[in-house]
Design a protein around this motif. Structure first.
Motif, PDB file in Angstrom:
ATOM      1  N   ILE A  17       0.817  -1.200   0.000  1.00 60.07           N
ATOM      2  CA  ILE A  17       0.000   0.000   0.000  1.00 60.07           C
ATOM      3  C   ILE A  17       0.854   1.253   0.000  1.00 60.07           C
ATOM      4  O   ILE A  17       0.536   2.245  -0.620  1.00 60.07           O
ATOM      5  N   SER A  18       1.982   1.228   0.720  1.00 57.01           N
ATOM      6  CA  SER A  18       2.783   2.451   0.864  1.00 57.01           C
ATOM      7  C   SER A  18       4.099   2.399   0.105  1.00 57.01           C
ATOM      8  O   SER A  18       5.115   2.872   0.572  1.00 57.01           O
ATOM      9  N   ILE A  19       4.101   1.787  -1.072  1.00 56.37           N
ATOM     10  CA  ILE A  19       5.302   1.757  -1.894  1.00 56.37           C
ATOM     11  C   ILE A  19       5.571   3.165  -2.410  1.00 56.37           C
ATOM     12  O   ILE A  19       4.684   3.817  -2.927  1.00 56.37           O
ATOM     13  N   ALA A  20       6.789   3.642  -2.220  1.00 56.40           N
ATOM     14  CA  ALA A  20       7.128   4.973  -2.714  1.00 56.40           C
ATOM     15  C   ALA A  20       8.232   4.842  -3.742  1.00 56.40           C
ATOM     16  O   ALA A  20       9.403   4.785  -3.417  1.00 56.40           O
ATOM     17  N   VAL A  21       7.859   4.771  -5.002  1.00 53.58           N
ATOM     18  CA  VAL A  21       8.832   4.587  -6.070  1.00 53.58           C
ATOM     19  C   VAL A  21       8.693   5.734  -7.036  1.00 53.58           C
ATOM     20  O   VAL A  21       7.624   5.963  -7.590  1.00 53.58           O
ATOM     21  N   GLY A  22       9.754   6.486  -7.249  1.00 57.93           N
ATOM     22  CA  GLY A  22       9.714   7.637  -8.138  1.00 57.93           C
ATOM     23  C   GLY A  22       9.662   7.207  -9.587  1.00 57.93           C
ATOM     24  O   GLY A  22      10.120   6.137  -9.948  1.00 57.93           O
ATOM     25  N   VAL A  23       9.090   8.081 -10.414  1.00 61.17           N
ATOM     26  CA  VAL A  23       8.998   7.800 -11.831  1.00 61.17           C
ATOM     27  C   VAL A  23       9.601   8.959 -12.604  1.00 61.17           C
ATOM     28  O   VAL A  23       9.140  10.089 -12.486  1.00 61.17           O
ATOM     29  N   ALA A  24      10.624   8.676 -13.372  1.00 62.92           N
ATOM     30  CA  ALA A  24      11.256   9.737 -14.159  1.00 62.92           C
ATOM     31  C   ALA A  24      10.346  10.117 -15.309  1.00 62.92           C
ATOM     32  O   ALA A  24       9.732   9.275 -15.939  1.00 62.92           O
ATOM     33  N   GLY A  25      10.265  11.416 -15.560  1.00 59.86           N
ATOM     34  CA  GLY A  25       9.527  11.896 -16.722  1.00 59.86           C
ATOM     35  C   GLY A  25       8.038  11.919 -16.563  1.00 59.86           C
ATOM     36  O   GLY A  25       7.318  12.095 -17.546  1.00 59.86           O
ATOM     37  N   CYS A  26       7.488  11.763 -15.334  1.00 61.92           N
ATOM     38  CA  CYS A  26       6.042  11.674 -15.191  1.00 61.92           C
ATOM     39  C   CYS A  26       5.382  13.038 -15.172  1.00 61.92           C
ATOM     40  O   CYS A  26       4.167  13.123 -15.069  1.00 61.92           O
ATOM     41  N   ALA A  27       6.130  14.105 -15.266  1.00 61.64           N
ATOM     42  CA  ALA A  27       5.545  15.439 -15.204  1.00 61.64           C
ATOM     43  C   ALA A  27       4.585  15.691 -16.358  1.00 61.64           C
ATOM     44  O   ALA A  27       3.765  16.594 -16.303  1.00 61.64           O
ATOM     45  N   ALA A  28       4.675  14.881 -17.397  1.00 65.64           N
ATOM     46  CA  ALA A  28       3.788  15.073 -18.537  1.00 65.64           C
ATOM     47  C   ALA A  28       2.476  14.323 -18.383  1.00 65.64           C
ATOM     48  O   ALA A  28       1.612  14.405 -19.253  1.00 65.64           O
ATOM     49  N   ALA A  29       2.303  13.578 -17.283  1.00 70.25           N
ATOM     50  CA  ALA A  29       1.103  12.768 -17.118  1.00 70.25           C
ATOM     51  C   ALA A  29      -0.140  13.641 -17.094  1.00 70.25           C
ATOM     52  O   ALA A  29      -0.188  14.658 -16.434  1.00 70.25           O
ATOM     53  N   VAL A  30      -1.179  13.228 -17.818  1.00 71.84           N
ATOM     54  CA  VAL A  30      -2.432  13.965 -17.867  1.00 71.84           C
ATOM     55  C   VAL A  30      -3.573  12.985 -17.693  1.00 71.84           C
ATOM     56  O   VAL A  30      -3.559  11.898 -18.246  1.00 71.84           O
ATOM     57  N   ALA A  31      -4.580  13.375 -16.914  1.00 74.59           N
ATOM     58  CA  ALA A  31      -5.789  12.584 -16.825  1.00 74.59           C
ATOM     59  C   ALA A  31      -6.739  13.124 -17.898  1.00 74.59           C
ATOM     60  O   ALA A  31      -7.346  14.180 -17.716  1.00 74.59           O
ATOM     61  N   PRO A  32      -6.828  12.469 -19.051  1.00 73.75           N
ATOM     62  CA  PRO A  32      -7.563  13.035 -20.178  1.00 73.75           C
ATOM     63  C   PRO A  32      -9.071  12.941 -19.985  1.00 73.75           C
ATOM     64  O   PRO A  32      -9.577  12.106 -19.240  1.00 73.75           O
ATOM     65  N   ALA A  33      -9.801  13.831 -20.679  1.00 73.58           N
ATOM     66  CA  ALA A  33     -11.261  13.754 -20.651  1.00 73.58           C
ATOM     67  C   ALA A  33     -11.690  12.482 -21.349  1.00 73.58           C
ATOM     68  O   ALA A  33     -11.203  12.142 -22.420  1.00 73.58           O
ATOM     69  N   ASN A  34     -12.600  11.734 -20.752  1.00 73.53           N
ATOM     70  CA  ASN A  34     -13.161  10.561 -21.420  1.00 73.53           C
ATOM     71  C   ASN A  34     -14.521  10.243 -20.819  1.00 73.53           C
ATOM     72  O   ASN A  34     -14.848  10.667 -19.714  1.00 73.53           O
ATOM     73  N   THR A  35     -15.319   9.515 -21.564  1.00 70.70           N
ATOM     74  CA  THR A  35     -16.684   9.247 -21.139  1.00 70.70           C
ATOM     75  C   THR A  35     -16.753   8.374 -19.899  1.00 70.70           C
ATOM     76  O   THR A  35     -17.739   8.427 -19.171  1.00 70.70           O
ATOM     77  N   ALA A  36     -15.723   7.579 -19.646  1.00 65.80           N
ATOM     78  CA  ALA A  36     -15.744   6.689 -18.484  1.00 65.80           C
ATOM     79  C   ALA A  36     -15.897   7.471 -17.181  1.00 65.80           C
ATOM     80  O   ALA A  36     -16.490   6.981 -16.218  1.00 65.80           O
ATOM     81  N   TYR A  37     -15.353   8.687 -17.129  1.00 69.30           N
ATOM     82  CA  TYR A  37     -15.378   9.479 -15.902  1.00 69.30           C
ATOM     83  C   TYR A  37     -16.292  10.706 -16.003  1.00 69.30           C
ATOM     84  O   TYR A  37     -16.242  11.585 -15.137  1.00 69.30           O
ATOM     85  N   ALA A  38     -17.135  10.763 -17.028  1.00 73.10           N
ATOM     86  CA  ALA A  38     -18.001  11.924 -17.215  1.00 73.10           C
ATOM     87  C   ALA A  38     -18.903  12.158 -16.014  1.00 73.10           C
ATOM     88  O   ALA A  38     -19.055  13.293 -15.540  1.00 73.10           O
ATOM     89  N   ALA A  39     -19.494  11.104 -15.493  1.00 77.85           N
ATOM     90  CA  ALA A  39     -20.400  11.239 -14.346  1.00 77.85           C
ATOM     91  C   ALA A  39     -19.642  11.669 -13.098  1.00 77.85           C
ATOM     92  O   ALA A  39     -20.156  12.440 -12.275  1.00 77.85           O
ATOM     93  N   ASP A  40     -18.402  11.188 -12.964  1.00 74.85           N
ATOM     94  CA  ASP A  40     -17.578  11.558 -11.810  1.00 74.85           C
ATOM     95  C   ASP A  40     -17.235  13.049 -11.842  1.00 74.85           C
ATOM     96  O   ASP A  40     -17.261  13.723 -10.811  1.00 74.85           O
ATOM     97  N   PHE A  41     -16.929  13.550 -13.030  1.00 73.51           N
ATOM     98  CA  PHE A  41     -16.633  14.966 -13.166  1.00 73.51           C
ATOM     99  C   PHE A  41     -17.873  15.815 -12.884  1.00 73.51           C
ATOM    100  O   PHE A  41     -17.784  16.858 -12.223  1.00 73.51           O
ATOM    101  N   GLU A  42     -19.003  15.363 -13.368  1.00 78.18           N
ATOM    102  CA  GLU A  42     -20.229  16.120 -13.128  1.00 78.18           C
ATOM    103  C   GLU A  42     -20.540  16.169 -11.633  1.00 78.18           C
ATOM    104  O   GLU A  42     -20.899  17.235 -11.098  1.00 78.18           O
ATOM    105  N   ASP A  43     -20.387  15.043 -10.947  1.00 77.06           N
ATOM    106  CA  ASP A  43     -20.615  15.011  -9.504  1.00 77.06           C
ATOM    107  C   ASP A  43     -19.638  15.935  -8.773  1.00 77.06           C
ATOM    108  O   ASP A  43     -20.025  16.670  -7.852  1.00 77.06           O
ATOM    109  N   ALA A  44     -18.387  15.914  -9.201  1.00 78.18           N
ATOM    110  CA  ALA A  44     -17.381  16.768  -8.567  1.00 78.18           C
ATOM    111  C   ALA A  44     -17.683  18.240  -8.797  1.00 78.18           C
ATOM    112  O   ALA A  44     -17.517  19.067  -7.887  1.00 78.18           O
ATOM    113  N   ARG A  45     -18.143  18.582 -10.004  1.00 80.84           N
ATOM    114  CA  ARG A  45     -18.472  19.980 -10.285  1.00 80.84           C
ATOM    115  C   ARG A  45     -19.623  20.460  -9.411  1.00 80.84           C
ATOM    116  O   ARG A  45     -19.620  21.599  -8.921  1.00 80.84           O
TER     117      ARG A  45
END
Length: 219
Positions: A17-45
């Motif tokens: 559960i508490s593994i702390a392993v760094g990842v090089a180059g992850c600064a470009a990671a993006v959580a893209p818009a997609n229909t799978a999470y549309a309801a989650d975004f609406e609830d959060a808004r």
């Protein structure tokens, strides 16, 4: 101590559960818009309480920069209230290192999440780990193969057997219930344990879509 947010998994191994392993180059990671999470975004808004949250959530996606800003706002708030919080990179997202000056650190952290990272953090991490909301155990199994931790074919059932062989009690979650897959009495297979302790296996457990992060397909 290191505090991790709840992992988005149907298979939980207490030892990882508490593994702390760094990842090089992850600064470009993006959580893209997609229909799978549309309801989650609406609830959060609907539930968001600050203009900052509304601005970040408005377009249905969360960039790495927006996620980092949300986390830094949370950290600044906690630090201003005598709770020393540091962020530790773990397979594309952050876990917290917390040093509290008082016993009410949990209350301070909960209060500081409001308006800052309360909804942005879980949405970013959930999409990073499981962008298509697939069975999370199957995603982990796929990551194990993609990262050459194990040879194909390797299924969800194979993953669960591997954990049990290593002497780790895991949980099969169906709906709102969690049934333990008991490893009690099982002789620990040191080879299985070595597989799970390997760096790439640890990264796949910390982020089931770690292979996408490494390949650049995760955003």
């Amino acid at each position: 101590m290191v505090v991790t947010r709840p992992a988005v998994r149907t298979l939980v191994a207490a030892a990882v559960i508490s593994i702390a392993v760094g990842v090089a180059g992850c600064a470009a990671a993006v959580a893209p818009a997609n229909t799978a999470y549309a309801a989650d975004f609406e609830d959060a808004r609907v539930r968001a309480t600050s203009q900052f949250e509304h601005d970040v959530l408005a377009d249905g996606k969360i960039t790495r920069a927006e996620y980092e800003e949300a986390m830094q706002r949370f950290v600044a708030c906690a630090n201003d209230n005598a709770v020393d919080v540091s962020l530790i990179e773990q397979a594309g997202y952050f876990v917290y290192s917390v040093t509290a000056a008082s016993s009410d650190s949990d209350a301070v952290m909960a209060a500081c999440q409001v308006g800052n990272n309360q909804f942005i953090e879980p949405l970013f991490v959930d999409q990073l780990m499981n962008p298509d909301k697939k069975d999370i155990d199957e995603v982990i199994a796929h990551c194990f193969v993609a990262m050459k931790v194990v040879p194909p074919p390797f299924s969800k059932a194979d993953l669960q057997r591997l954990f049990r062989s290593a002497g780790i009690v895991t949980y099969a979650v169906t709906g709102s219930s969690a049934a333990p897959l008991d490893a009690t009495g099982v002789e620990v297979d040191e080879a299985a344990k070595a597989i799970l302790d390997s760096p790439d296996a640890s990264n796949c457990q910390a982020n089931p879509s770690y292979d996408l992060l490494v390949s650049g397909d995760g955003g």
